[in-house]
Design an enzyme around this catalytic site. Structure first.
Site, PDB file in Angstrom:
ATOM      1  N   MET A   1     -12.134   4.629  -0.752  1.00  0.00           N
ATOM      2  CA  MET A   1     -12.838   4.830   0.527  1.00  0.00           C
ATOM      3  C   MET A   1     -13.542   6.177   0.435  1.00  0.00           C
ATOM      4  O   MET A   1     -13.176   7.149   1.103  1.00  0.00           O
ATOM      5  CB  MET A   1     -11.830   4.780   1.690  1.00  0.00           C
ATOM      6  CG  MET A   1     -11.378   3.363   2.005  1.00  0.00           C
ATOM      7  SD  MET A   1      -9.818   3.312   2.901  1.00  0.00           S
ATOM      8  CE  MET A   1      -8.681   3.405   1.528  1.00  0.00           C
TER       9      MET A   1
ATOM     10  N   ASP B   1      -6.851  -6.403   3.952  1.00  0.00           N
ATOM     11  CA  ASP B   1      -6.288  -5.048   3.974  1.00  0.00           C
ATOM     12  C   ASP B   1      -6.276  -4.478   5.386  1.00  0.00           C
ATOM     13  O   ASP B   1      -7.337  -4.178   5.954  1.00  0.00           O
ATOM     14  CB  ASP B   1      -7.109  -4.152   3.037  1.00  0.00           C
ATOM     15  CG  ASP B   1      -6.458  -2.794   2.826  1.00  0.00           C
ATOM     16  OD1 ASP B   1      -5.336  -2.574   3.328  1.00  0.00           O
ATOM     17  OD2 ASP B   1      -7.083  -1.964   2.136  1.00  0.00           O
TER      18      ASP B   1
ATOM     19  N   MET C   1     -11.689  -5.788   5.102  1.00  0.00           N
ATOM     20  CA  MET C   1     -10.930  -4.818   5.906  1.00  0.00           C
ATOM     21  C   MET C   1     -10.608  -5.445   7.270  1.00  0.00           C
ATOM     22  O   MET C   1     -11.508  -5.816   8.016  1.00  0.00           O
ATOM     23  CB  MET C   1     -11.734  -3.529   6.104  1.00  0.00           C
ATOM     24  CG  MET C   1     -11.915  -2.683   4.861  1.00  0.00           C
ATOM     25  SD  MET C   1     -10.402  -2.272   3.966  1.00  0.00           S
ATOM     26  CE  MET C   1      -9.446  -1.436   5.231  1.00  0.00           C
TER      27      MET C   1
ATOM     28  N   HIS D   1      -1.074  -1.173  -4.424  1.00  0.00           N
ATOM     29  CA  HIS D   1      -2.352  -0.861  -3.776  1.00  0.00           C
ATOM     30  C   HIS D   1      -2.410   0.647  -3.522  1.00  0.00           C
ATOM     31  O   HIS D   1      -1.512   1.228  -2.904  1.00  0.00           O
ATOM     32  CB  HIS D   1      -2.461  -1.636  -2.458  1.00  0.00           C
ATOM     33  CG  HIS D   1      -3.790  -1.502  -1.788  1.00  0.00           C
ATOM     34  ND1 HIS D   1      -4.897  -2.231  -2.154  1.00  0.00           N
ATOM     35  CD2 HIS D   1      -4.191  -0.727  -0.748  1.00  0.00           C
ATOM     36  CE1 HIS D   1      -5.921  -1.917  -1.383  1.00  0.00           C
ATOM     37  NE2 HIS D   1      -5.527  -0.990  -0.516  1.00  0.00           N
TER      38      HIS D   1
ATOM     39  N   SER E   1       0.831  -1.194   0.000  1.00  0.00           N
ATOM     40  CA  SER E   1       0.000   0.000   0.000  1.00  0.00           C
ATOM     41  C   SER E   1       0.870   1.250   0.000  1.00  0.00           C
ATOM     42  O   SER E   1       1.604   1.516   0.955  1.00  0.00           O
ATOM     43  CB  SER E   1      -0.899   0.014   1.234  1.00  0.00           C
ATOM     44  OG  SER E   1      -1.491   1.294   1.340  1.00  0.00           O
TER      45      SER E   1
ATOM     46  N   ASP F   1      -4.727   3.746  -2.055  1.00  0.00           N
ATOM     47  CA  ASP F   1      -5.841   4.068  -1.160  1.00  0.00           C
ATOM     48  C   ASP F   1      -6.327   5.491  -1.387  1.00  0.00           C
ATOM     49  O   ASP F   1      -5.586   6.450  -1.180  1.00  0.00           O
ATOM     50  CB  ASP F   1      -5.382   3.936   0.297  1.00  0.00           C
ATOM     51  CG  ASP F   1      -5.169   2.488   0.692  1.00  0.00           C
ATOM     52  OD1 ASP F   1      -6.116   1.702   0.558  1.00  0.00           O
ATOM     53  OD2 ASP F   1      -4.055   2.152   1.124  1.00  0.00           O
TER      54      ASP F   1
ATOM     55  N   HIS G   1      -8.282   1.284  -4.224  1.00  0.00           N
ATOM     56  CA  HIS G   1      -9.248   1.064  -3.142  1.00  0.00           C
ATOM     57  C   HIS G   1      -9.907   2.400  -2.812  1.00  0.00           C
ATOM     58  O   HIS G   1      -9.273   3.284  -2.228  1.00  0.00           O
ATOM     59  CB  HIS G   1      -8.471   0.498  -1.930  1.00  0.00           C
ATOM     60  CG  HIS G   1      -9.297   0.290  -0.704  1.00  0.00           C
ATOM     61  ND1 HIS G   1      -8.734   0.040   0.522  1.00  0.00           N
ATOM     62  CD2 HIS G   1     -10.647   0.286  -0.502  1.00  0.00           C
ATOM     63  CE1 HIS G   1      -9.687  -0.116   1.424  1.00  0.00           C
ATOM     64  NE2 HIS G   1     -10.858   0.039   0.832  1.00  0.00           N
TER      65      HIS G   1
ATOM     66  N   MET H   1      -8.987   8.281  -0.156  1.00  0.00           N
ATOM     67  CA  MET H   1      -9.871   8.623   0.975  1.00  0.00           C
ATOM     68  C   MET H   1     -10.391  10.048   0.800  1.00  0.00           C
ATOM     69  O   MET H   1      -9.634  10.934   0.425  1.00  0.00           O
ATOM     70  CB  MET H   1      -9.090   8.556   2.289  1.00  0.00           C
ATOM     71  CG  MET H   1      -8.414   7.227   2.523  1.00  0.00           C
ATOM     72  SD  MET H   1      -7.450   7.289   4.040  1.00  0.00           S
ATOM     73  CE  MET H   1      -6.684   5.671   4.004  1.00  0.00           C
TER      74      MET H   1
HETATM   75  C1  DX5 Z   1      -6.546   1.477   5.399  1.00  0.00           C
HETATM   76  C2  DX5 Z   1      -6.057   1.240   3.985  1.00  0.00           C
HETATM   77  C3  DX5 Z   1      -4.960   0.248   3.932  1.00  0.00           C
HETATM   78  C4  DX5 Z   1      -3.700   0.689   4.634  1.00  0.00           C
HETATM   79  C5  DX5 Z   1      -2.953  -0.521   5.076  1.00  0.00           C
HETATM   80  O1  DX5 Z   1      -7.635   2.297   5.383  1.00  0.00           O
HETATM   81  O2  DX5 Z   1      -7.101   0.768   3.176  1.00  0.00           O
HETATM   82  O3  DX5 Z   1      -4.679  -0.151   2.591  1.00  0.00           O
HETATM   83  O4  DX5 Z   1      -2.892   1.478   3.810  1.00  0.00           O
HETATM   84  O5  DX5 Z   1      -1.905  -0.106   5.860  1.00  0.00           O
HETATM   85  P1  DX5 Z   1      -1.234  -1.016   6.962  1.00  0.00           P
HETATM   86  O6  DX5 Z   1      -0.666  -2.220   6.248  1.00  0.00           O
HETATM   87  O7  DX5 Z   1      -0.192  -0.126   7.552  1.00  0.00           O
HETATM   88  O8  DX5 Z   1      -2.294  -1.415   7.939  1.00  0.00           O
HETATM   89 ZN    ZN Z   2      -6.551  -0.183   1.197  1.00  0.00          ZN
END
Ligand code: DX5
Ligand code: ZN
Length: 220
Positions: free
Chosen positions: A69, A176, A138, A34, A9, A36, A67, A38
């Site tokens: 969010m 994840d 998750m 990956h 990630s 993320d 991903h 947000m």
């Molecule tokens: C959390 C994200 C994850 C995060 C994982 O909201 O969706 O992808 O980056 O990070 P670690 O491996 O540090 O938990």
């Molecule tokens: Zn993620």
């Protein structure tokens, strides 16, 4: 046992050296990047958006596992396709018309993923699992990297695997949050196909070696 895919990630990457970190993943045993996204509404945090992803895509040589969010992800499906996303994952909790959303993602030529928050039951996917390419379970509350792995994830993965089997689907299971060398093997044995790892990889002394470490542990 399936061959495990590792998806580092980039949320935990050094944003001042993003190209370097993307290239590290390119040269590693990882399968996917990956990414993320947000929005500060669906989750409390804001990560990065289109211009940053455009830069990542320019340097990445492996599939982009995006991903989302965010609320109302349908508004951005075409945009993420044009940015080069290969897998586009939306949250079950953000999609009142999940079937339509999944179809729209596939129509853009991407794999369709659905992420479940820790409190969301896998049973809610019983009627849609056959059309879903990937379920992202998750294992932390979404929004931040570096959180502690939620142990209940194991029973969810077990139930999800059974559902996929029952419906004769080819859906991949992605985990994840909080993945590390301690839980990787057990997750794969329980049914995981893809492991996302952020802080465990990027906060380590040697991220390249850490990716190999997880890949090797998980594939034994
Ligand atoms: C959390 C994200 C994850 C995060 C994982 O909201 O969706 O992808 O980056 O990070 P670690 O491996 O540090 O938990
Ligand atoms: Zn993620």
């Amino acid at each position: 046992m399936n061959k495990i895919r590792i998806a580092p990630s980039l949320l935990a990457a050094d944003f001042g050296n993003l190209q370097r970190d993307v290239e590290m993943v390119n040269s590693s045993q990882a399968e996917w990047h990956h990414i993320d996204v947000m929005d500060g509404v669906f989750v409390p945090n804001i990560s990065y958006g289109m211009p940053v992803i455009k830069n990542i895509a320019e340097h990445a040589t492996k599939p982009l596992d995006v991903h989302l969010m965010i609320i109302e992800p349908d508004r951005y499906i075409k945009t993420f396709a044009s940015l080069g996303a290969n897998i586009l994952t939306v949250h079950y909790e953000a999609c009142p018309h999940l079937n339509r959303t999944i179809q729209a993602i596939k129509e853009e030529g991407m794999m369709a993923g659905v992420a479940l928050n820790p409190h969301t039951s896998i049973n809610l996917l019983a009627d849609s699992i056959a059309s879903i390419d990937l379920v992202c379970v998750m294992s932390v509350n979404p929004g931040y990297g570096g959180q502690k792995f939620i142990e209940n994830t194991f029973s969810k993965v077990r139930d999800l695997k059974a559902l996929i089997h029952e419906k004769k689907s080819k859906t991949l299971i992605e985990i994840d949050g909080g993945v590390n060398a301690e839980n990787a093997k057990a997750l794969v044995e329980t049914g995981a196909d893809v492991l996302v790892a952020g802080s465990f990889v990027f906060n380590s002394q040697d991220p390249l070696a850490t990716i190999s470490q997880i890949a090797n542990i998980a594939n034994v």
